[in-house]
Design a protein around this motif. Structure first.
Motif, PDB file in Angstrom:
ATOM      1  N   ARG A 172      70.803  34.195  61.004  1.00 35.06           N
ATOM      2  CA  ARG A 172      70.555  35.634  60.868  1.00 35.06           C
ATOM      3  C   ARG A 172      70.299  36.186  62.264  1.00 35.06           C
ATOM      4  O   ARG A 172      69.433  35.689  62.981  1.00 35.06           O
ATOM      5  CB  ARG A 172      69.371  35.912  59.945  1.00 35.06           C
ATOM      6  N   LEU A 173      71.060  37.222  62.648  1.00 39.56           N
ATOM      7  CA  LEU A 173      71.038  37.741  64.024  1.00 39.56           C
ATOM      8  C   LEU A 173      70.706  39.228  64.008  1.00 39.56           C
ATOM      9  O   LEU A 173      71.382  40.014  63.349  1.00 39.56           O
ATOM     10  CB  LEU A 173      72.396  37.525  64.692  1.00 39.56           C
ATOM     11  N   ALA A 174      69.645  39.620  64.733  1.00 38.30           N
ATOM     12  CA  ALA A 174      69.252  41.028  64.885  1.00 38.30           C
ATOM     13  C   ALA A 174      69.303  41.369  66.369  1.00 38.30           C
ATOM     14  O   ALA A 174      68.634  40.738  67.184  1.00 38.30           O
ATOM     15  CB  ALA A 174      67.855  41.274  64.326  1.00 38.30           C
ATOM     16  N   CYS A 175      70.121  42.373  66.721  1.00 37.43           N
ATOM     17  CA  CYS A 175      70.246  42.828  68.105  1.00 37.43           C
ATOM     18  C   CYS A 175      70.553  44.324  68.076  1.00 37.43           C
ATOM     19  O   CYS A 175      70.534  44.955  67.019  1.00 37.43           O
ATOM     20  CB  CYS A 175      71.321  42.037  68.855  1.00 37.43           C
ATOM     21  N   ARG A 176      70.838  44.917  69.251  1.00 35.73           N
ATOM     22  CA  ARG A 176      71.057  46.364  69.314  1.00 35.73           C
ATOM     23  C   ARG A 176      72.262  46.792  68.471  1.00 35.73           C
ATOM     24  O   ARG A 176      72.225  47.804  67.774  1.00 35.73           O
ATOM     25  CB  ARG A 176      71.260  46.802  70.761  1.00 35.73           C
ATOM     26  N   SER A 177      73.351  46.018  68.519  1.00 33.45           N
ATOM     27  CA  SER A 177      74.548  46.394  67.769  1.00 33.45           C
ATOM     28  C   SER A 177      74.524  45.910  66.322  1.00 33.45           C
ATOM     29  O   SER A 177      75.434  46.216  65.565  1.00 33.45           O
ATOM     30  CB  SER A 177      75.790  45.827  68.465  1.00 33.45           C
ATOM     31  N   GLN A 178      73.490  45.171  65.909  1.00 31.96           N
ATOM     32  CA  GLN A 178      73.372  44.687  64.525  1.00 31.96           C
ATOM     33  C   GLN A 178      71.899  44.674  64.166  1.00 31.96           C
ATOM     34  O   GLN A 178      71.237  43.644  64.236  1.00 31.96           O
ATOM     35  CB  GLN A 178      74.009  43.298  64.392  1.00 31.96           C
ATOM     36  N   CYS A 179      71.378  45.849  63.814  1.00 30.20           N
ATOM     37  CA  CYS A 179      69.951  46.000  63.522  1.00 30.20           C
ATOM     38  C   CYS A 179      69.780  46.419  62.068  1.00 30.20           C
ATOM     39  O   CYS A 179      70.342  47.431  61.639  1.00 30.20           O
ATOM     40  CB  CYS A 179      69.317  47.044  64.464  1.00 30.20           C
ATOM     41  N   LEU A 230      65.871  46.849  70.861  1.00 28.54           N
ATOM     42  CA  LEU A 230      66.595  45.581  70.860  1.00 28.54           C
ATOM     43  C   LEU A 230      67.661  45.583  71.945  1.00 28.54           C
ATOM     44  O   LEU A 230      67.997  46.617  72.507  1.00 28.54           O
ATOM     45  CB  LEU A 230      67.237  45.345  69.488  1.00 28.54           C
ATOM     46  N   TRP A 231      68.215  44.402  72.244  1.00 26.64           N
ATOM     47  CA  TRP A 231      69.272  44.277  73.237  1.00 26.64           C
ATOM     48  C   TRP A 231      70.321  43.293  72.729  1.00 26.64           C
ATOM     49  O   TRP A 231      70.062  42.455  71.869  1.00 26.64           O
ATOM     50  CB  TRP A 231      68.734  43.821  74.596  1.00 26.64           C
ATOM     51  N   ASP A 232      71.555  43.440  73.266  1.00 26.03           N
ATOM     52  CA  ASP A 232      72.671  42.602  72.838  1.00 26.03           C
ATOM     53  C   ASP A 232      72.783  41.372  73.734  1.00 26.03           C
ATOM     54  O   ASP A 232      72.772  41.490  74.966  1.00 26.03           O
ATOM     55  CB  ASP A 232      73.985  43.396  72.899  1.00 26.03           C
ATOM     56  N   PRO A 233      72.920  40.181  73.152  1.00 27.43           N
ATOM     57  CA  PRO A 233      73.070  38.974  73.975  1.00 27.43           C
ATOM     58  C   PRO A 233      74.476  38.890  74.561  1.00 27.43           C
ATOM     59  O   PRO A 233      75.421  39.479  74.063  1.00 27.43           O
ATOM     60  CB  PRO A 233      72.820  37.846  72.962  1.00 27.43           C
ATOM     61  N   SER A 234      74.583  38.137  75.629  1.00 24.70           N
ATOM     62  CA  SER A 234      75.891  37.878  76.249  1.00 24.70           C
ATOM     63  C   SER A 234      76.548  36.709  75.533  1.00 24.70           C
ATOM     64  O   SER A 234      75.924  35.665  75.328  1.00 24.70           O
ATOM     65  CB  SER A 234      75.716  37.565  77.736  1.00 24.70           C
ATOM     66  N   VAL A 291      65.984  37.264  66.899  1.00 32.42           N
ATOM     67  CA  VAL A 291      65.813  38.700  67.128  1.00 32.42           C
ATOM     68  C   VAL A 291      65.684  38.908  68.636  1.00 32.42           C
ATOM     69  O   VAL A 291      64.756  38.396  69.260  1.00 32.42           O
ATOM     70  CB  VAL A 291      64.572  39.262  66.407  1.00 32.42           C
ATOM     71  N   PHE A 292      66.620  39.629  69.254  1.00 28.93           N
ATOM     72  CA  PHE A 292      66.590  39.923  70.689  1.00 28.93           C
ATOM     73  C   PHE A 292      65.901  41.275  70.896  1.00 28.93           C
ATOM     74  O   PHE A 292      66.408  42.294  70.445  1.00 28.93           O
ATOM     75  CB  PHE A 292      68.003  39.960  71.268  1.00 28.93           C
TER      76      PHE A 292
END
Length: 456
Positions: free
Chosen positions: A105-112, A121-125, A66-67
């Motif tokens: 399992r990935l949680a970020c700004r574009s997949q929350c 949240l923020w998106d990883p590079s 989770v970012f």
């Protein structure tokens, strides 16, 4: 000896630095102590820090990420109002790339999984050479946190997983055939996993780039508005200076008029004195006349010289003021022309420039996905984004709005006898074109009742 069927997952938190890379690692209990203000971190005072919450299995492989952001005050204490359900987001997040133990399992700004937490949240590079997920994987492998690692060779077989083959299958299988089938199945599984992981990474990268383009467009609009405000402020300043100059010129004219009136009054006084002296005797009159003439001429000469000097000074000052006023007027006309040029170049001109530079305007709408908006459709999209998205889904705006409400909250919308909604969770319809208002938005019970009413 007890057998543990499910391996224990370890919760950890990683801190990302502004220069790139991971600057700090801690277990989740330490992070909870930080949130409870038991300890402070002065090195992050008055900053917003990018962090990652991890679930790590006993083989040092990441299972969930989770970012998120965390704010610190000027003393280095964590934000007391921060309350993000990290474990809930990690357990309910969408699938991400395979990092060694299957898709994470990935949680970020574009997949929350929870929309109202998206802003935190923020998106990883995912760029080659700067992939944040690879950086996390390598950091966990170094095991700076001192986690207990489970040896794969020491895994104990669970008795419940042992199965005895049927008697008719006790004969030894062909080793070469079994090995070939196993290799083919393994290769097929690897190819599918690699393809799914590549598609997932590309979708996440496209979403991240779209958000970056939107932020850059907003920044350009803000800069244009700020420049226009500065030009307007400069125009007001020049207008105020012009008014002050006009006021000063009027005051100087009034002073010149007052001095001319004073000079005329002096001449009239001397004329009256001369007429009084003419009534005296001839001798005294001649003497006084000659004396008066001398004094009068001297005074007049002095007054005229002084007046000429004052008039010359005022003429020079007036010419300087007129020149300044003309210069100010020219500057005002230039600033006005620049303001008009900026106004003409605003809005559509900026969009045309961006389009010529190859910038593509991409928007996202549920049901329609990522839409590339042509330059000629930008105005229509701004007037009614939902109508534009509905046209791309080949449905009416009303049907799209009804489907969007159902998509965001898939519950039964039928009304109970007490006036409240049924609100029973129902299956979500992913496509607006397959959504029927009176049927798709109801549970099974109310859908049947609706059909009975229609038949009746």
């Amino acid at each position: 000896m007890s057998i543990q069927n499910k391996p224990h997952m370890v919760e950890a938190v990683m801190f990302f630095s502004e220069r790139g890379g991971i600057c700090k690692e801690m277990l989740f209990p330490e992070f909870e102590a930080l949130l409870d203000s038991v300890v402070n971190m002065p090195e992050f005072a008055d900053e917003q820090v990018r962090m990652a919450y991890l679930l790590i299995n006993p083989r040092l492989m990441i299972r969930s990420v989770v970012f998120f952001f965390l704010d610190f005050d000027e003393k280095g204490a964590a934000d007391s109002g921060w309350n993000l359900p990290l474990r809930h987001l990690a357990d309910n997040a969408g699938r991400g790339p395979d990092m060694g133990a299957g898709p994470i399992r990935l949680a970020c700004r574009s997949q929350c999984p929870v929309s109202w937490h998206q802003m935190h949240l923020w998106d990883p590079s995912l760029a080659p050479g700067g992939n944040d997920l690879v950086l996390l994987r390598d950091t966990v492998k170094r095991n700076a946190l001192g986690l207990i690692v489970e040896d794969e060779s020491s895994a104990v077989m669970v008795p419940e997983r042992l199965h005895v083959a049927a008697e008719d299958r006790w004969q030894a299988p062909d080793p070469a055939l079994a090995q070939a089938e196993k290799a083919a199945a393994e290769k097929d599984r690897e190819q599918r996993a690699k393809a799914a992981q590549m598609i997932k990474q590309q979708r996440l990268r496209i979403s991240t780039l779209s958000q970056q383009y939107e932020e850059e467009l907003a920044r350009l609009k803000m800069a244009s508005a700020e420049q226009l405000r500065s030009v307007q402020v400069e125009q007001q300043r020049l207008l105020q200076a012009l008014r002050q100059q006009e006021t000063l010129n009027a005051r100087l004219k009034e002073q010149l008029g007052a001095q001319a009136a004073q000079f005329q009054s002096g001449r009239e006084d001397m004329s009256r004195q001369r007429r009084v002296l003419e009534h005296n005797t001839r001798t005294e009159m001649d003497l006084l006349r000659s004396q008066f003439e001398r004094e009068s001429q001297a005074k007049v000469a002095a007054a005229v010289a002084e007046s000429r000097e004052q008039v010359a000074i005022r003429d020079v000052e007036l010419a300087y003021r007129v020149e300044q006023q003309a210069h100010t007027q020219q500057e005002l006309e230039r600033v006005t022309a620049e303001r008009d040029e900026l106004a003409r170049q605003g809005g559509e001109r900026i969009l045309e420039r961006l389009a010529k530079l190859g910038v593509v305007f991409v928007v996202y709408h549920p049901g329609a996905g990522h839409l590339t908006v042509p330059l000629q459709d930008v105005a229509r999209y701004q007037n009614n984004p939902l109508a534009y998205a509905a046209s791309k889904c080949f449905v009416s705006e009303q049907q799209y709005r009804q489907w969007l409400e159902h998509y965001q909250n898939p519950v039964c919308e039928a009304q109970l006898p007490n006036g409240e909604r049924c609100a029973m969770p129902i299956e979500r319809i992913d496509s607006p074109s397959r959504f029927v208002s009176a049927e798709s938005g109801c549970c099974t019970q109310h859908k049947a009742l609706s059909r009975l009413r229609t038949v009746g």
